[in-house]
Design a protein around this motif. Structure first.
Motif: not given
Length: 636
Positions: A572-582, A540-546, A589-592
């Motif tokens: 292709k993958f691209e590592e995300r650098e910015d904050e995870l914001k909905t 749910d967090i991955l979807e909301a912050t995408s 946080s990335r720990d979540e």
């Protein structure tokens, strides 16, 4: 509430207003609610505190003051900031300490789904239930069968009769043999064939009569023996060629009837034109055998089940026999002839009624089969096939499973609320039906199990048995990318319909995670197979912050794809650098989500290049249109 030492708290959001409702999806169809009322109630829940029921002023109108908590005791006096609505005044219901959950007063009704799963549905072989269905069918006005339905009925009817064909034919053969033997012994006892004054139809006398009698009976017996062998063998002709079997069977019955009739003509004495009271004992035998022939004729024509039109053949045959009775030794009175013809007609009536009953039964069985098929399809949408088998094998225990390697995708539609605002309910439900219908097709193509739809969120994925037969994290991610592509194309086609849909800028965002979860059946009256665990919160967090139009995956999902191999050829993958914001402004946080996250894009393929070219062409067209409009305004 406390479960195994862990405190579990519940929070709820409520809102009052208009909604749009309808059945959405072809796979796992659901009756779903849409609209601002649903979104607001969800935000009331998200912004609420654990253990509370929060609502706004629209709901407050239906709640008395003594049922709500004084806002002066709440943070910010009950004012909550919500996305798209700003500061909203809210209230919460008072709680009752020690309140017990309400008892289930639904009784057995809530077990209806479980009864369907475990087989407690309408059974075709249960006479008491099926007979009531057939009675209803018989009560309906008869309608003509279509050519296809007629062929299906006849095939079913013939195969059904084939089950008893051998037994019936063997019994008829045995009965024919026993009657023939009894008649020979009887005629030997009275020595009827020793009389020389016989002037029968065939003009035969003395011992030659018995030889001819045995010949006729032997031919008829041979025909019955052949049919008995065919009926009790595995000859495919008998089961496949129903029409041919009917023709040959009717011909055989006509021939046997003629042979039996001729055998009686050579066996009995000449009929004298005298009253019945004056007949001597030998002459009385003539009348006895005429009655026996009537019974024999009825048994022959009804020994096997015939169609109504086939049975009509025996009416002219009966007329033929009775028309010649004055020229034969068989003694049949006028009343006897009427009865004989009535027997033939009665056989036709019985065949007609049996056929009518059979057609009604066929239609009833077809309805039951269709109903059972629909129930089975509904059950398959409620849970995986393997779970259904487990539940049927052990109805007293609701199955649950632990999945060590599960990959789940969750999507959400961005801009759909704006598109739906101000539109008719039928149109909104139509939008959702079209989009989720496309997602259902994609789920079938990728072998994905559709878990659930919540509002405009679509949740599906793969795991070990029992969820899906195969398990591939790459396939789930490709499915997520396909949903994004399908949404973009749908939105593009909708905008092409005209200015009424110029605001149709709906895009899809997707979150995918790989890990461990638990699956199990929830509920009784509306049973569902759901997935549970922290795993689902991460999805749910991955979807909301995408990001809109982007698929975001967890680090665990990326590692699983690399472990499977071949990912570089399709994504292709691209590592995300910015904050995870909905989109609601919440930061995670990335720990979540278990560490790093990655944005996934389709690899550059011919199809991808074609899609980019189409997008560039559309963008160029919009720029040209804008330039023309700007130029026109400048000229004015």
């Amino acid at each position: 509430m406390e479960v195994e030492g862990h405190k579990v708290k519940f929070k709820m959001g409520m809102h009052t207003g208009t909604i749009v409702a309808g059945v959405i999806g072809e796979k796992l169809p659901r009756f779903r609610l849409f609209g601002d009322t649903i979104n607001t109630s969800a935000r009331m829940m998200q912004k609420g505190a654990p253990g509370t029921v929060q609502f706004g002023k629209e709901t407050k109108e239906y709640v008395s003051d003594d049922q709500v908590v004084d806002n002066s005791t709440r943070p910010n006096n009950g004012i909550v900031t919500m996305k798209g609505k700003g500061d909203v005044q809210t209230w919460v219901l008072k709680t009752r300490e020690g309140a017990q959950p309400a008892e289930d007063t639904s009784g057995g009704k809530r077990q209806s789904v479980l009864q369907m799963i475990t087989g407690a549905t309408v059974e075709v072989d249960q006479d008491d239930k099926f007979d009531s269905i057939m009675d209803e069918q018989l009560a309906e006005d008869e309608t003509e069968f279509s050519a296809k339905e007629e062929a299906q009925w006849f095939s079913w009817w013939h195969h059904k009769n084939c089950k008893t064909f051998g037994v019936r034919m063997s019994f008829l053969t045995f009965l024919f043999s026993a009657v023939t033997l009894a008649e020979i012994l009887h005629m030997e006892h009275i020595r009827a064939w020793r009389e020389d004054d016989n002037k029968d139809l065939l003009k035969v006398r003395g011992y030659f009569r018995v030889r001819l009698y045995l010949f006729f009976r032997f031919v008829a017996f041979a025909i019955l023996i052949v049919w008995s062998v065919v009926a009790n063998s595995k000859l495919q002709w008998l089961r496949r060629e129903g029409r041919s079997v009917q023709v040959v069977l009717v011909g055989s019955k006509v021939l046997i009837s003629l042979l039996v009739w001729l055998s009686y003509n050579v066996l009995v004495l000449e009929k004298n034109d005298v009253p019945y009271q004056n007949l001597n004992p030998l002459e009385y035998v003539n009348q006895q055998f005429s009655l026996v022939f009537m019974v024999a004729f009825f048994v022959i024509i009804n020994g096997q089940v015939l169609t109504f039109y086939a049975s009509l053949v025996f009416i002219p045959l009966a007329f033929f026999f009775m028309a010649l009775e004055d020229k034969t030794p068989l003694y049949v009175s006028f009343t006897g002839r009427v009865v004989f013809l009535g027997v033939a007609c009665l056989s036709c009536v019985l065949a007609k009624e049996g056929e009518r009953s059979s057609r009604a039964r066929f239609r009833s069985k077809a309805k039951v089969r269709k109903t059972q098929a629909r129930i089975e399809n509904v059950l398959k949408t409620l849970m995986p096939a393997q779970v259904l088998r487990e539940l049927r094998a052990n109805p007293g225990k609701l199955p649950s499973h632990e999945y060590k390697h599960a990959t789940i995708a969750q999507s959400d539609l961005c801009g759909f609320t704006q598109l739906s605002s101000g539109r008719k309910p039928q149109e909104v439900v139509g939008f959702m039906g079209e989009l989720f219908g496309r997602f259902d097709v994609l789920a079938n193509e990728f072998g994905i199990y559709k878990v659930e739809t919540v509002g405009d969120a679509y949740i599906a994925g793969m795991a070990e048995t029992c969820l899906t037969e195969t398990n591939s994290a790459l396939r789930v991610v490709e499915f997520g990318l396909a949903m994004i592509k399908a949404t973009a194309k749908w939105s593009q086609r909708l905008r092409a319909k005209g200015d009424d849909y110029k605001d149709a800028n709906v895009r899809c965002r997707v979150g995918v995670h790989h890990g461990e979860c638990v699956g199990g059946i929830v509920g009784t009256g509306m049973m569902r197979y759901h997935l549970f665990g922290e795993f689902m919160s991460i999805v749910d967090i991955l979807e909301a912050t995408s990001k809109e139009g982007i698929c975001q995956i967890s680090d665990a999902c990326k590692k699983q794809i690399e472990l499977e191999g071949g990912a570089s050829n399709s994504i292709k993958f691209e590592e995300r650098e910015d904050e995870l914001k909905t989109s609601k402004g919440e930061v995670h946080s990335r720990d979540e989500v278990g560490g790093k996250t990655f944005l996934v894009y389709p690899a550059i393929t011919e199809d991808r290049v074609r899609d980019l070219e189409e997008g560039l062409s559309e963008l160029t067209k919009k720029v040209n249109d804008l330039e023309m409009r700007t130029s026109g305004h400048q000229d004015e």
